[in-house]
Write a protein that holds these residues in place. Sequence first.
Motif, PDB file in Angstrom:
ATOM      1  N   ASP A 153      20.100 -49.919  50.005  1.00 27.76           N
ATOM      2  CA  ASP A 153      21.445 -49.402  49.757  1.00 27.76           C
ATOM      3  C   ASP A 153      21.681 -49.171  48.275  1.00 27.76           C
ATOM      4  O   ASP A 153      22.436 -48.276  47.886  1.00 27.76           O
ATOM      5  N   ARG A 154      21.048 -49.986  47.449  1.00 28.86           N
ATOM      6  CA  ARG A 154      21.268 -49.893  46.006  1.00 28.86           C
ATOM      7  C   ARG A 154      20.395 -48.833  45.337  1.00 28.86           C
ATOM      8  O   ARG A 154      20.728 -48.351  44.257  1.00 28.86           O
ATOM      9  N   LEU A 155      19.280 -48.478  45.951  1.00 34.78           N
ATOM     10  CA  LEU A 155      18.324 -47.571  45.332  1.00 34.78           C
ATOM     11  C   LEU A 155      18.287 -46.232  46.060  1.00 34.78           C
ATOM     12  O   LEU A 155      18.220 -46.190  47.283  1.00 34.78           O
ATOM     13  N   HIS A 156      18.317 -45.155  45.293  1.00 40.07           N
ATOM     14  CA  HIS A 156      18.218 -43.815  45.878  1.00 40.07           C
ATOM     15  C   HIS A 156      16.779 -43.562  46.297  1.00 40.07           C
ATOM     16  O   HIS A 156      15.835 -44.021  45.651  1.00 40.07           O
ATOM     17  N   ALA A 157      16.615 -42.807  47.382  1.00 37.55           N
ATOM     18  CA  ALA A 157      15.261 -42.491  47.846  1.00 37.55           C
ATOM     19  C   ALA A 157      14.447 -41.776  46.775  1.00 37.55           C
ATOM     20  O   ALA A 157      13.220 -41.921  46.715  1.00 37.55           O
ATOM     21  N   ASN A 158      15.116 -41.009  45.907  1.00 34.67           N
ATOM     22  CA  ASN A 158      14.397 -40.294  44.839  1.00 34.67           C
ATOM     23  C   ASN A 158      13.841 -41.226  43.775  1.00 34.67           C
ATOM     24  O   ASN A 158      12.940 -40.842  43.014  1.00 34.67           O
TER      25      ASN A 158
END
Length: 321
Positions: A153-158
Motif C-alpha cells: 500500500d505504501r509503495l507504488h508498483a513503479n
Amino acid sequence: MDKPKLLVLLGPTAVGKTKLSLELAQRFGCEIISGDSMQVYRGMDIGTAKASEAEQRLVPHHLIDIHDPAYPFSAAEFQERVKSLITDIHARGKLPFIVGGTGLYIESVCYNYQFTDVGMDEAFRQEQEAYALANGDEALHLRLRDIDPESADRLHANDRRRVIRALEVAHVSGQTFSAHLAAQKKESPYELCIIGLTMDRALLYKRIEERIDEMMNEGLIQEVQKILDAGCPKQAISMQALGYKEIVRYLDGELSLEEAVTLLKRDTRRFAKRQLSWFRHMKDIYWVDVTETANFSAHFQLINDIIVGKFVHKIEYNQQP
C-alpha cells in the motif's frame, strides 16, 4: 543534556508546503533540508517542483542538486547526510527544518532508523529484477502484496527498487518490511516538532492536476529528454519518479501524450493517498487543515503558535487529519 531541536513540515504533494516553509524558515531562523527523494538530482527541476532559485536565495536549502540523475540515492544516505546537516546547522545557531513528502526518508531521521539490521541477497534481488522485466512491475508488486500488504500500500508498483528491497527484507529476515519498520524504537534523538498539512481530498486532487498541467507547460518533456540525452539510463532510480517514467514511455512511443498525462495525473493522485497513509502511521504530528487556501495567514499563525508552544512553552497540541 537537551536534545537538539528539529522542525519538520510534511504533507502530500501539491498541498502547499513550499510557500509555508519559506515563511516559517524566515520567521524562526531556519535552514531548510529537502525531504524529497528526487530533489537531490540535478536537472530534475520541473517534475520535482523544486523551490525556484529566487526562493532558495531567501533561505539556505540543503540536499537539492547534489547528485546526477544516474546516481542511486537511498534512504540510508539521506539519513546519514541529514544527521550531519542537523549538527552543522545547530552549530551556526540556526534551526534545522526538514520539508518534504518522502515518508520513509523523513521518519528515518526523526527516529534514527537502523538500516543495517537486514542483510542483502544479490541473487534473490537479480531474480526479482528478472521477474519484473519478464512480467511487469505490477506483477512484482502483487508478489509484495501477497506477503506484505501494508508495504504494498505504501509503495507504488513503479518503484521497482523499493518493492524489491521490501521483498528482499522478508526473504532474508523472515520478517516483513512493514514489521521491521514497526519494530523500530520510535525514540527520537531530537526534540521534534512535526507539522503535517492536510486538505480536502477533492481539492488536493484538483491542485495535483493543475500542477501537472503547469509542469507540462513549463517544459517537462524537454527536461526529461535532456536528462536522457545526457546519458542517464531509463532504468535509473530517478527515471522511475512520477512525471519522468510516464514521459519516458511517451518519448519511447509506448503512450500518446494524452495517455501519458492522464496516467501521470492518476498515479500522482494515488501517490498522494499513499503519502497520507504513511504519515498517519507516524506519531508526534500536529495536523493542520489548509483546505481554505485563502486563509494562508491564519494557517501560518496556527503553525507559528504550535512551534512556539512546542519549542518555547512546551504545550501539548494534537489533532488528527
